[in-house]
Design an enzyme around this catalytic site. Structure first.
Site, mmCIF file in Angstrom:
data_model
loop_
_atom_site.group_PDB
_atom_site.id
_atom_site.type_symbol
_atom_site.label_atom_id
_atom_site.label_comp_id
_atom_site.label_asym_id
_atom_site.label_seq_id
_atom_site.Cartn_x
_atom_site.Cartn_y
_atom_site.Cartn_z
ATOM 1 N N TYR A 1 0.842 -1.188 0.000
ATOM 2 C CA TYR A 1 0.000 0.000 0.000
ATOM 3 C C TYR A 1 0.886 1.249 0.000
ATOM 4 O O TYR A 1 2.112 1.160 -0.031
ATOM 5 C CB TYR A 1 -0.948 -0.030 1.204
ATOM 6 C CG TYR A 1 -2.016 -1.088 1.095
ATOM 7 C CD1 TYR A 1 -2.945 -1.058 0.053
ATOM 8 C CD2 TYR A 1 -2.110 -2.120 2.022
ATOM 9 C CE1 TYR A 1 -3.926 -2.026 -0.058
ATOM 10 C CE2 TYR A 1 -3.089 -3.099 1.916
ATOM 11 C CZ TYR A 1 -3.997 -3.044 0.871
ATOM 12 O OH TYR A 1 -4.961 -4.007 0.747
ATOM 13 N N ARG B 1 -1.988 -17.630 9.350
ATOM 14 C CA ARG B 1 -2.438 -18.992 9.590
ATOM 15 C C ARG B 1 -1.973 -19.516 10.949
ATOM 16 O O ARG B 1 -1.401 -20.600 11.063
ATOM 17 C CB ARG B 1 -1.978 -19.926 8.473
ATOM 18 C CG ARG B 1 -2.425 -19.530 7.075
ATOM 19 C CD ARG B 1 -2.759 -20.737 6.206
ATOM 20 N NE ARG B 1 -4.042 -21.316 6.598
ATOM 21 C CZ ARG B 1 -4.404 -22.570 6.282
ATOM 22 N NH1 ARG B 1 -3.578 -23.357 5.630
ATOM 23 N NH2 ARG B 1 -5.575 -23.022 6.652
ATOM 24 N N GLY C 1 -6.685 -13.498 12.423
ATOM 25 C CA GLY C 1 -7.780 -12.772 11.796
ATOM 26 C C GLY C 1 -8.926 -13.701 11.444
ATOM 27 O O GLY C 1 -9.931 -13.799 12.138
ATOM 28 N N CYS D 1 -14.662 -13.543 3.723
ATOM 29 C CA CYS D 1 -13.961 -12.416 4.353
ATOM 30 C C CYS D 1 -13.373 -11.468 3.322
ATOM 31 O O CYS D 1 -14.010 -10.502 2.915
ATOM 32 C CB CYS D 1 -12.892 -12.932 5.311
ATOM 33 S SG CYS D 1 -11.769 -14.159 4.602
ATOM 34 N N GLU E 1 -29.496 -39.601 6.408
ATOM 35 C CA GLU E 1 -28.436 -39.628 5.409
ATOM 36 C C GLU E 1 -28.390 -41.032 4.808
ATOM 37 O O GLU E 1 -28.204 -42.019 5.530
ATOM 38 C CB GLU E 1 -27.082 -39.281 6.042
ATOM 39 C CG GLU E 1 -25.856 -39.588 5.213
ATOM 40 C CD GLU E 1 -25.904 -38.979 3.818
ATOM 41 O OE1 GLU E 1 -25.595 -39.706 2.861
ATOM 42 O OE2 GLU E 1 -26.249 -37.779 3.696
ATOM 43 N N LYS F 1 -6.267 -29.796 1.571
ATOM 44 C CA LYS F 1 -7.642 -29.502 1.977
ATOM 45 C C LYS F 1 -7.905 -30.021 3.391
ATOM 46 O O LYS F 1 -9.025 -30.343 3.761
ATOM 47 C CB LYS F 1 -8.627 -30.150 0.990
ATOM 48 C CG LYS F 1 -8.497 -29.672 -0.459
ATOM 49 C CD LYS F 1 -8.893 -28.227 -0.633
ATOM 50 C CE LYS F 1 -10.373 -27.993 -0.544
ATOM 51 N NZ LYS F 1 -11.149 -28.595 -1.639
ATOM 52 N N ALA G 1 -34.482 -41.236 2.972
ATOM 53 C CA ALA G 1 -35.786 -40.710 3.393
ATOM 54 C C ALA G 1 -36.627 -40.418 2.157
ATOM 55 O O ALA G 1 -36.499 -39.359 1.542
ATOM 56 C CB ALA G 1 -35.599 -39.458 4.234
#
Length: 663
Positions: free
Chosen positions: A176, A313, A335, A366, A429, A447, A474
């Protein structure tokens, strides 16, 4: 207190200000949470107050500009007298909880500002190409304008100190405007603010002197900066710090800057790395390691004697604790992890680690919303962020029997929320385990946070006493037999199958079946579809040693459908390149045959992508037959998640939360 994490809860001082623990809320922009006059809205106050109630020792707010004339933004993110009353109200609310608050003050966004937020031309230290629109040249600010910015820092400091704020963080990182002034590649000035490092450090020195002149030497002022920019010789971001010579700031210069900031009199340093070209460092996505910037903070810690804050992280408690115990930093800033679970500090303190709802590193709720879309910040896994009081869960006025059909993420979230509100919840389920598409999504090691989310949801089902019926489909008769008062359908989606010759060839398999191990991939794989799922599948296969080619009809990967946040997309593209994944864009598959995939490009040229496995990643199709069958005569019937429209985890969770909080 859990002794395994005791160092996180030791007091620490910045200057003469003592913090009750070593956990800080990292600054995240709050576009959309300020009133038109620049004051904090009640939503903004509730947002920060929720973090204080969760137990953080220090809140570092969103950046706020000190003036709005040199670089005129259309949004109200500027310190002014109008902000004083609301800021004072926030301080009055959080201080009894023991939390301290620093306001992050900014000189401006510079070459990185979104043009739609701006009136007039973007500005920079020198005439530089705009980051998002390189065809636009930024106007170089004048010496007088820089001096006016310095003066504005003093005025802003007076306003926030009078409101009861405990300290200031100077916004000098991520490329910035202030960071541009301190970096040779962006600062080509010949006045007192340019030249060698001493000239380029003139602006942060004058800012501190101006603040000290107004508030004295005992008011804490810390500086946030990037130790390294991760710019390669072509001024592009790079994953490997040793792969190319640094063309931005290298570590040696970063450490010299740290020494000079201490000599100037800054009370503490908040250390990250990266810039917009390497945004996946400044805002690390799920592909980055936990604590990916902690070693850089550690290098600064070895160089200075003032407190150092690490970020990046750090929302796994073991990682955060290690940063403190190994002496890499004095404070950890979290954060997005606090967005996912504002109670993170309390849960760590109590040793309830498994109860912490994990951040996915997806950036969808976010940064994508706040920085790139101009909306208020929120969270994929926690829809209440930014609207804490508006979206808080209220006990149901009448307890109902609620039937949830489908145990994917939407079904589990709906069951969690409905049960929390006091309903009797039964979840059906048809598979043998809960998870839906989270099962295949959590297979790649990159992941792992999806796996953590799945484990969190399963634990919630057990703790809340949700009645889970696994291995049972179901249908209409089962539902009728339960006599529910509300039916929430989350039957999910299946892989879309393109209508091309050869699609039923034995080599063709859905990506999800490969991930789940239902089928094995051959040595050479063609992935049909270059969206996020296709690219992540290709990376997963390439990391296992397969030769992979992505076939995508659009001109660029991950350019259609739901937007993939910039930092996630660019890091994934760089990872695909690192692992030598072949990419064919702007081509359409004509047929699948024994050799692989026959494709045609925009010039009508045909070629064959050799493959012994073809992985389908061309999207998902809603499974909504049950919902449609129930629709005519079922009261309080809702479709959620992929059943309503295949999208992403955030959409599924938000659908389910919205339905279950009101049913």
């Amino acid at each position: 207190m859990n002794k395994s994490y005791s160092h996180l809860f030791e007091p620490v001082s910045i200057g003469k200000l003592e913090l009750p623990n070593r956990i800080a809320m990292a600054p995240i922009g709050i576009w959309g949470l300020c009133n038109r006059d620049g004051s904090l809205s009640q939503r903004a106050i509730d947002y920060y107050l929720t973090m204080a109630r969760g137990g953080v020792g220090l809140i570092i707010t969103s950046f706020f500009k000190v003036e709005n004339e040199v670089e005129e933004l259309k949004v109200s993110m500027v310190i002014s007298d109008a902000m004083s009353a609301s800021l004072s109200e926030l301080c009055e609310a959080i201080h009894p909880l023991g939390t301290k608050i620093f306001v992050q003050l900014s000189a401006g966004l510079g070459r990185n500002v979104r043009l739609d937020l701006l009136r007039g031309k973007p500005v920079a230290p020198s005439a530089l190409p705009h980051f998002w629109r390189p065809d636009v040249t930024c106007r170089a600010v004048t010496t007088d304008e820089v001096e006016n910015i310095v003066s504005a820092f003093g005025k802003a400091a007076e306003i926030i100190a009078a409101a009861g704020v405990d300290g200031i963080e100077v916004h000098g990182h991520e490329g910035y405007l202030l960071d541009e002034f301190t970096t040779a590649i962006w600062n080509r000035r010949s006045d007192k603010y340019g030249g060698d490092l001493s000239g380029r450090m003139t602006l942060p020195a004058e800012i501190l002197r101006e603040i000290r002149k107004k508030l004295g030497n005992n008011f804490p002022v810390q500086y946030r900066f990037g130790l390294k920019h991760f710019l390669n010789s072509a001024n592009n971001g790079t994953l490997n710090p040793d792969e190319f010579p640094e063309s931005g700031r290298d570590i040696a210069e970063g450490l010299e800057i740290a020494r000079r900031l201490q000599e100037m009199g800054y009370d503490s340093l908040h250390v990250d790395v990266g810039c917009y070209e390497s945004w996946y460092w400044a805002h690390p996505p799920l592909y980055q390691d936990y604590g990916c910037m902690a070693d850089y903070a550690g290098k600064v810690k070895e160089t200075v004697n003032i407190p150092v804050i690490a970020v990046g992280r750090l929302d796994k408690p073991d990682v955060a604790e290690a940063v403190i115990t190994e002496g890499k930093a004095d404070i950890v800033a979290i954060g997005r992890g606090l967005f996912a679970d504002p109670e993170w500090p309390h849960k760590v303190h109590e040793g309830r680690i498994e109860d912490i709802r994990p951040c996915l590193g997806c950036h969808d709720g976010c940064i994508q919303r706040s920085r790139l879309m101009g909306k208020s910040p929120s969270c994929t896994v926690n829809p209440t962020v930014g609207r804490e009081m508006l979206y808080r869960l209220e006990p149901a006025l009448k307890s109902r029997k609620v039937l949830v059909i489908g145990g994917g993420v939407a079904g589990m979230e709906a069951a969690r929320v409905a049960c929390t509100r006091g309903h009797e919840v039964i979840l059906y389920e048809k598979g043998k385990e809960l998870g839906g598409h989270l099962l295949e999504a959590s297979v790649p090691d990159f992941k792992r946070d999806v796996r953590r989310l799945l484990e969190w949801y399963r634990r919630q089902m057990d703790q809340l006493g949700v009645k889970v019926r696994l291995g049972t489909e179901a249908d209409e008769s089962v539902i009728a037999g339960e006599k529910p008062e509300a039916v929430l359908v989350a039957t999910g989606s299946r892989a879309a199958v393109p209508d091309i010759p050869g699609i039923n060839h034995s080599m063709v398999v859905a990506s999800g079946d490969l991930l789940l191990g239902h089928r094995k991939a051959g040595g050479t794989v063609a992935v049909l579809g270059g969206g996020l799922i296709g690219c992540e599948t290709a990376l997963w296969l390439a990391r296992q040693g397969h030769s992979v080619t992505i076939v995508e009809r659009l001109p660029e990967l991950m350019s259609g459908g739901i937007v993939v946040p910039h930092m996630n997309r660019t890091m994934l593209l760089d990872l695909l390149a690192r692992h030598k994944v072949n990419i064919m864009t702007g081509v359409n598959p004509l047929e699948i045959n024994d050799e692989g995939v026959l494709v045609i490009d925009g010039k009508l040229q045909r070629s064959t992508v050799k493959a012994d496995t073809v992985a389908l990643s061309v999207g998902m199709k809603a499974i909504n037959d049950l919902y449609r069958a129930l629709l005519p005569g079922t009261a309080r019937l809702y479709a959620m998640g992929d059943c309503r429209e295949p999208r992403n985890i955030m959409a599924a969770i938000w659908d389910a939360y919205e339905v279950a909080r009101t049913v």
